[in-house]
Design an enzyme around this catalytic site. Structure first.
Site, PDB file in Angstrom:
ATOM      1  CD  GLU A 168      -3.034  -0.995   2.239  1.00 54.58           C
ATOM      2  OE1 GLU A 168      -3.012  -0.031   3.026  1.00 54.58           O
ATOM      3  OE2 GLU A 168      -3.963  -1.816   2.215  1.00 54.58           O
ATOM      4  CD  GLU A 350      -3.466  -5.886   4.087  1.00 51.66           C
ATOM      5  OE1 GLU A 350      -4.304  -5.050   4.505  1.00 51.66           O
ATOM      6  OE2 GLU A 350      -2.246  -5.714   4.152  1.00 51.66           O
TER       7      GLU A 350
HETATM    8  C1  FCB Z   1      -4.409  -1.986   5.440  1.00 56.60           C
HETATM    9  C2  FCB Z   1      -3.025  -2.329   5.945  1.00 56.60           C
HETATM   10  C3  FCB Z   1      -3.004  -3.372   7.027  1.00 56.60           C
HETATM   11  C4  FCB Z   1      -4.179  -3.241   7.963  1.00 56.60           C
HETATM   12  C5  FCB Z   1      -5.483  -3.118   7.230  1.00 56.60           C
HETATM   13  C6  FCB Z   1      -6.704  -3.014   8.088  1.00 56.60           C
HETATM   14  O1  FCB Z   1      -4.419  -0.685   4.974  1.00 56.60           O
HETATM   15  O2  FCB Z   1      -2.212  -2.786   4.901  1.00 56.60           O
HETATM   16  O3  FCB Z   1      -1.768  -3.288   7.667  1.00 56.60           O
HETATM   17  O4  FCB Z   1      -3.971  -2.255   8.874  1.00 56.60           O
HETATM   18  O5  FCB Z   1      -5.430  -2.006   6.378  1.00 56.60           O
END
Ligand code: FCB
Length: 454
Positions: A168, A350
Site C-alpha cells: 500500500e 488483504e
Molecule cells: C491496510 C493495511 C493493514 C491493515 C489493514 C486493516 O491498509 O495494509 O496493515 O492495517 O489495512
C-alpha cells in the site's frame, strides 16, 4: 450466502495476512533497530490510548504456536512482512544476522507445515535512521531499500517463492506524509508525491534484485485499491469519482502497468517533476508476475464544494472502521483491473473487517458480522473469476487481532481473538467458517480437474 467452492480453481491459494510491526512485538530484541512506527507511537497524541507495537501479539516468540493455528485452519499460504530494522538496524551497512535468523526460522516452520510463505519487504516500518536522512522523500532511501532487498532475497530466496515489494504505497505516502495520521506524521502533498515516486521506483529496482537472487521467484506489489462510484449520475459526481479513482488507484496502476502517471492529475504531475529522472518510469513498469490487491470498501463519491467528498450509503452496514460493507465493489474492481491493466495474476492480499468482538460466557467469539463480511467478499471473488478476472488467491486480513496503526488495539480484524492481557489466542467463529470453506473446497468436485492417465 453459500459459496460454491468449485468456483475456485484447484491451484487457488487460501491464505491469511499479517505485518511485522502489527504482530511481532520484541521491539528491542536481538539487535532490532528503531522504526518510524516506534518513534511515532512514542510521540504523545499520535496513537489511540498511547498504544505501541512493543509487545503486539508477541508473534516473535509465539510464531510456532501461530503456525499450528494456521495448519488447523488449513491455510495454503501465510503473508507476513519483514521488518527492515531487524535486518539492518542502521538502515544500511552492517547486517544483523539475528534478525535474518528469525525469518529463516519462520519460513522453515511454515514450509514444514505445508504452508507457502508470501513475504512482503516493506509494510511501513522504515528504519528511523533513514527517516532522519530524508526518509522516502529522498532517492537514497530507495537505493538503500534495494540493498536490503538483496540481503533478504539472498538469504530466503531458496525457500520463499512469492515476494511482495511494497504494501500500500498510497497509504504510506499520503496518510503518513500529507494527512499526518501515520508515521512519520508529516503534512505536505509535495512530500507525499515524492514518497510515492520513490516507493514505486524502488519497487522496480527490487523486482530485478529479487529475480537476480532467486530466479524462480514470483514478484509483485500490493496496492490498496477501491472502485470509485459516483453517488449520482450527474457529470459533477462522475468527474469527482474519476478524480478519486486517479488519486488512489491510477496514480499507482498507470506507472506500474503503463509506464506513465495519469495525465488528468495535473497538480500531482507538477509535484512529481522535481523527483522524476530519466528512465524511472521504465524501471517502475518492469513486468511483474502478479498484482496484490488489498480491498476493504468502495469509494462512494460526490462533488463537494472543496473537491470530491466521500458520501454515506444510508442502506449499508458499516464496520467498526466506519467502512461500508459492499462486496459488489470488489467484484467490479477485479473485473476492471483485468480489463484495463491485464495483470498476469491477481492475489487478494488483504480483505477483512473490524467489528467490536467480545468473548462471550461460553469462552467463544461469535463474530457473525465478520463471517458475513468474509462470505460476501469471497463470493464476490468467485463471481469475478467467473467474469474472467485472473484471481489466484485470497488472504484474509488478518490471522490475529493486532496493532491497527493509529487506532492501536481498539480495532479487531483477526479471525483469531487476542486476549491482550494474557496474549491467549481464541479462534473466532469466522476462523471455523474459513477452515470449513477451505476444507470443502479441497474436497469439492472439479469439472476442470485433469483426467488421470489410464
Ligand atoms: C491496510 C493495511 C493493514 C491493515 C489493514 C486493516 O491498509 O495494509 O496493515 O492495517 O489495512
Amino acid at each position: 450466502m453459500t459459496i460454491d467452492s468449485s468456483s475456485f480453481p484447484s491451484d487457488f491459494v487460501w491464505g491469511a495476512a499479517t505485518a511485522s510491526y502489527q504482530i511481532e512485538g520484541a521491539a528491542h530484541e536481538d539487535g532490532r533497530g528503531e522504526s518510524v512506527w516506534d518513534r511515532f507511537c512514542a510521540t504523545p497524541g499520535k496513537v489511540r490510548s498511547g498504544d505501541t507495537g512493543e509487545v503486539a501479539c508477541d508473534f516473535y516468540h509465539r510464531y510456532r504456536d501461530d503456525v499450528k493455528l494456521m495448519k488447523e485452519l488449513g491455510l495454503d499460504a501465510f503473508r507476513f512482512s519483514i521488518a527492515w530494522p531487524r535486518i539492518l538496524p542502521d538502515g544500511r551497512g552492517k547486517v544483523n544476522e539475528a534478525g535474518l535468523d528469525f525469518y529463516d526460522r519462520l519460513v522453515d516452520e511454515l514450509l514444514a507445515n505445508g504452508i507457502e510463505p508470501f513475504a512482503t519487504l516493506f509494510h511501513w516500518d522504515s528504519p528511523q535512521v533513514l527517516e532522519e536522512e530524508g526518509g522516502w522523500r529522498v532517492r537514497s532511501t530507495a537505493e538503500a531499500f534495494v540493498d536490503y532487498t538483496e540481503i533478504v532475497a539472498n538469504r530466503l530466496g531458496d525457500r520463499v517463492r512469492h515476494w511482495i515489494t511494497h504494501n500500500e504505497p498510497w497509504v504510506y505516502a499520503w496518510i503518513g506524509h500529507e494527512w499526518g495520521r501515520h508515521a512519520p506524521g508529516h503534512e505536505s502533498e509535495a512530500e507525499a508525491v515524492a514518497v510515492a515516486h520513490h516507493l514505486l521506483l524502488s519497487h522496480g529496482w527490487a523486482v530485478e534484485a529479487i529475480r537476480g537472487a532467486a530466479p524462480d521467484a514470483r514478484v509483485g506489489i500490493t496496492l490498496n485499491l477501491g472502485q470509485a462510484y459516483p453517488v449520482t449520475d450527474t457529470p459533477e459526481d462522475e468527474a469527482a469519482a474519476w478524480k478519486v479513482d486517479g488519486e488512489s488507484n491510477r496514480w499507482f496502476l498507470d506507472p506500474i502497468f503503463r509506464g506513465s502517471y495519469p495525465a488528468d492529475l495535473l497538480e500531482r504531475n507538477e509535484l512529481v517533476e522535481p523527483v522524476l529522472q530519466a528512465g524511472d518510469l521504465a524501471t517502475i513498469s518492469t513486468p511483474i508476475d502478479f498484482l496484490g490487491v488489498n480491498n476493504y470498501f468502495r469509494f462512494l463519491i460526490g462533488a463537494g464544494a472543496d473537491g470530491p467528498k466521500m458520501e454515506r450509503n444510508p442502506d449499508a452496514e458499516y464496520t467498526d472502521m466506519d467502512w461500508e460493507v459492499y462486496p459488489e465493489g470488489l467484484r467490479k474492481l477485479l473485473v476492471r483491473l483485468a480489463k484495463d491493466y491485464s495483470p498476469p495474476a491477481i492475489y487478494i492480499t488483504e480483505n477483512g473487517a473490524a467489528f467490536p468482538d467480545i468473548r462471550s460466557h461460553d469462552g467463544h467469539v461469535h463474530d457473525l458480522e465478520r463471517t458475513a463480511y468474509l462470505e460476501g467478499h469471497v463470493g464476490a471473488v468467485a463471481q469475478a473469476i467467473a467474469d474472467g478476472s485472473p484471481v489466484k488467491g485470497y488472504f484474509v486480513w488478518s490471522l490475529l487481532d493486532n496493532f491497527e496503526w493509529a487506532e492501536g488495539y481498539s480495532k479487531r480484524f483477526g479471525i483469531v481473538y487476542i486476549d491482550y492481557p494474557t496474549l491467549e489466542r481464541v479462534p473466532k467463529d469466522s476462523f471455523y467458517w474459513y477452515r470449513d470453506l477451505i476444507s470443502s473446497w479441497r474436497g469439492a468436485p472439479r469439472p476442470s480437474a485433469p483426467i488421470a492417465a489410464a
